[in-house]
Motif scaffolding. Structure first.
Motif, PDB file in Angstrom:
ATOM      1  N   UNK A  28       0.864  -1.167   0.131  1.00 15.91           N
ATOM      2  CA  UNK A  28      -0.019   0.106   0.036  1.00 15.91           C
ATOM      3  C   UNK A  28       0.853   1.249   0.055  1.00 15.91           C
ATOM      4  N   UNK A  29       0.655   2.012  -0.858  1.00 15.70           N
ATOM      5  CA  UNK A  29       1.587   3.487  -0.993  1.00 15.70           C
ATOM      6  C   UNK A  29       0.448   4.394  -1.151  1.00 15.70           C
ATOM      7  N   UNK A  30       0.846   5.595  -0.381  1.00 14.55           N
ATOM      8  CA  UNK A  30       0.290   6.957  -0.467  1.00 14.55           C
ATOM      9  C   UNK A  30       0.829   7.287  -1.668  1.00 14.55           C
ATOM     10  N   UNK A  31       0.062   7.840  -2.616  1.00 17.31           N
ATOM     11  CA  UNK A  31       0.545   8.574  -3.868  1.00 17.31           C
ATOM     12  C   UNK A  31       1.053   9.848  -3.684  1.00 17.31           C
ATOM     13  N   UNK A  32       1.965   9.930  -4.145  1.00 20.41           N
ATOM     14  CA  UNK A  32       2.898  11.166  -3.872  1.00 20.41           C
ATOM     15  C   UNK A  32       3.511  11.962  -4.881  1.00 20.41           C
ATOM     16  N   UNK A  33       3.358  11.205  -6.235  1.00 18.76           N
ATOM     17  CA  UNK A  33       3.926  11.783  -7.539  1.00 18.76           C
ATOM     18  C   UNK A  33       3.100  11.907  -8.705  1.00 18.76           C
ATOM     19  N   UNK A  34       3.212  12.641  -9.685  1.00 15.63           N
ATOM     20  CA  UNK A  34       2.097  12.543 -10.835  1.00 15.63           C
ATOM     21  C   UNK A  34       2.176  11.120 -11.412  1.00 15.63           C
ATOM     22  N   UNK A  35       3.657  10.672 -11.287  1.00 12.10           N
ATOM     23  CA  UNK A  35       3.252   9.106 -12.028  1.00 12.10           C
ATOM     24  C   UNK A  35       2.531   8.138 -11.227  1.00 12.10           C
ATOM     25  N   UNK A  36       2.554   8.222 -10.097  1.00 11.85           N
ATOM     26  CA  UNK A  36       1.706   7.365  -9.196  1.00 11.85           C
ATOM     27  C   UNK A  36       0.123   7.864  -9.449  1.00 11.85           C
ATOM     28  N   UNK A  37      -0.107   9.012  -9.337  1.00 12.32           N
ATOM     29  CA  UNK A  37      -1.474   9.492  -9.723  1.00 12.32           C
ATOM     30  C   UNK A  37      -1.898   8.949 -10.956  1.00 12.32           C
ATOM     31  N   UNK A  38      -1.123   9.044 -11.959  1.00 16.11           N
ATOM     32  CA  UNK A  38      -1.318   8.548 -13.683  1.00 16.11           C
ATOM     33  C   UNK A  38      -1.667   7.147 -13.409  1.00 16.11           C
ATOM     34  N   UNK A  39      -0.903   6.290 -12.734  1.00 14.64           N
ATOM     35  CA  UNK A  39      -1.144   4.879 -12.603  1.00 14.64           C
ATOM     36  C   UNK A  39      -2.570   4.534 -11.890  1.00 14.64           C
ATOM     37  N   UNK A  40      -2.781   5.387 -10.852  1.00 12.89           N
ATOM     38  CA  UNK A  40      -4.222   5.236 -10.139  1.00 12.89           C
ATOM     39  C   UNK A  40      -5.375   5.470 -11.243  1.00 12.89           C
ATOM     40  N   UNK A  41      -5.204   6.496 -12.174  1.00 10.48           N
ATOM     41  CA  UNK A  41      -6.125   6.934 -13.065  1.00 10.48           C
ATOM     42  C   UNK A  41      -6.383   5.820 -14.134  1.00 10.48           C
ATOM     43  N   UNK A  42      -5.079   5.409 -14.458  1.00 13.59           N
ATOM     44  CA  UNK A  42      -5.461   4.276 -15.652  1.00 13.59           C
ATOM     45  C   UNK A  42      -6.154   3.017 -14.955  1.00 13.59           C
ATOM     46  N   UNK A  43      -6.091   2.679 -13.689  1.00 13.61           N
ATOM     47  CA  UNK A  43      -6.850   1.729 -12.968  1.00 13.61           C
ATOM     48  C   UNK A  43      -8.362   2.113 -12.884  1.00 13.61           C
TER      49      UNK A  43
END
Length: 155
Positions: A4-19
Motif C-alpha cells: 500500500x502506497x500513498x500517492x505522492x507523485x504525478x506518475x503514481x497518480x496517473x497509474x491510479x487514473x489508469x486503473x
C-alpha cells in the motif's frame, strides 16, 4: 504480496487514473467526464492510495473530508486481482488516513453489489438505493474506533 502506497507523485497518480479508467469507464461504462474531477490532484484536499501486487499497480482509492466525515471514493481493483483481499487493504488504508486527520466517522457510496463486502468491514447502509453514474448505490457509514479509547479499554 501487496504493497500500500500513498500517492505522492504525478506518475503514481496517473497509474491510479489508469486503473480507474479500466474499471469504471471501460468495464462499468461510467462516462469519462464523470469519472475525473477537481479532487484528482496532488494537494491536501484528498489522500490517494495505490496498491501494488508484484510491483504492478492493481488497485486504488481516495479519501477526502466532507461534512465532518472521511469520504472513501474511487475504490477499484483491476479484475484479475480481485478476491485477494486488496479491497480490504484499500479501505483500511483510507480509514487510516481519515483517522490521522482526526475524522472518526467515514462514509462511502457503495455499489449495491458490494454491500456485503462493506458490511463485513463494519459499514451500515444509511440510505435507500440511489443511482450514481447509472449504477445502483447505497450510502454506507462507519464509526472508526478511537485508538486511545481502545488501548485504555485493553488495560
Amino acid at each position: 504480496m501487496e504493497t500500500t502506497k500513498r500517492i505522492e507523485t504525478a506518475e503514481e497518480l496517473e497509474q491510479a487514473f489508469a486503473i480507474r479508467r479500466n474499471v469504471f469507464v471501460e468495464e462499468q461504462g461510467v462516462p469519462l467526464q464523470d469519472e475525473f474531477d477537481e479532487f484528482d490532484r496532488l494537494d491536501d484536499r484528498c489522500g490517494h492510495l495505490l496498491i501494488e501486487r508484484g510491483g504492478l499497480p492493481v488497485g486504488t482509492g481516495r479519501l477526502r473530508a466532507v461534512d465532518g466525515f472521511g469520504k472513501l471514493e474511487r475504490i477499484c481493483i483491476l479484475e484479475p486481482y480481485r478476491k485477494f483481499g486488496i479491497g480490504r487493504q484499500i479501505v483500511a488504508g483510507l480509514e487510516a488516513i481519515a483517522a490521522e486527520q482526526g475524522l472518526r466517522k467515514v462514509k462511502l457510496h457503495g455499489q449495491t453489489q458490494a454491500r456485503g463486502f462493506y458490511e463485513k468491514l463494519g459499514y451500515s447502509a444509511a440510505s435507500d438505493e440511489f443511482m450514481e453514474d447509472g449504477i445502483p448505490h447505497l450510502l454506507m457509514v462507519k464509526t472508526l474506533h478511537d485508538p486511545e479509547v481502545a488501548s485504555a479499554d485493553a488495560e
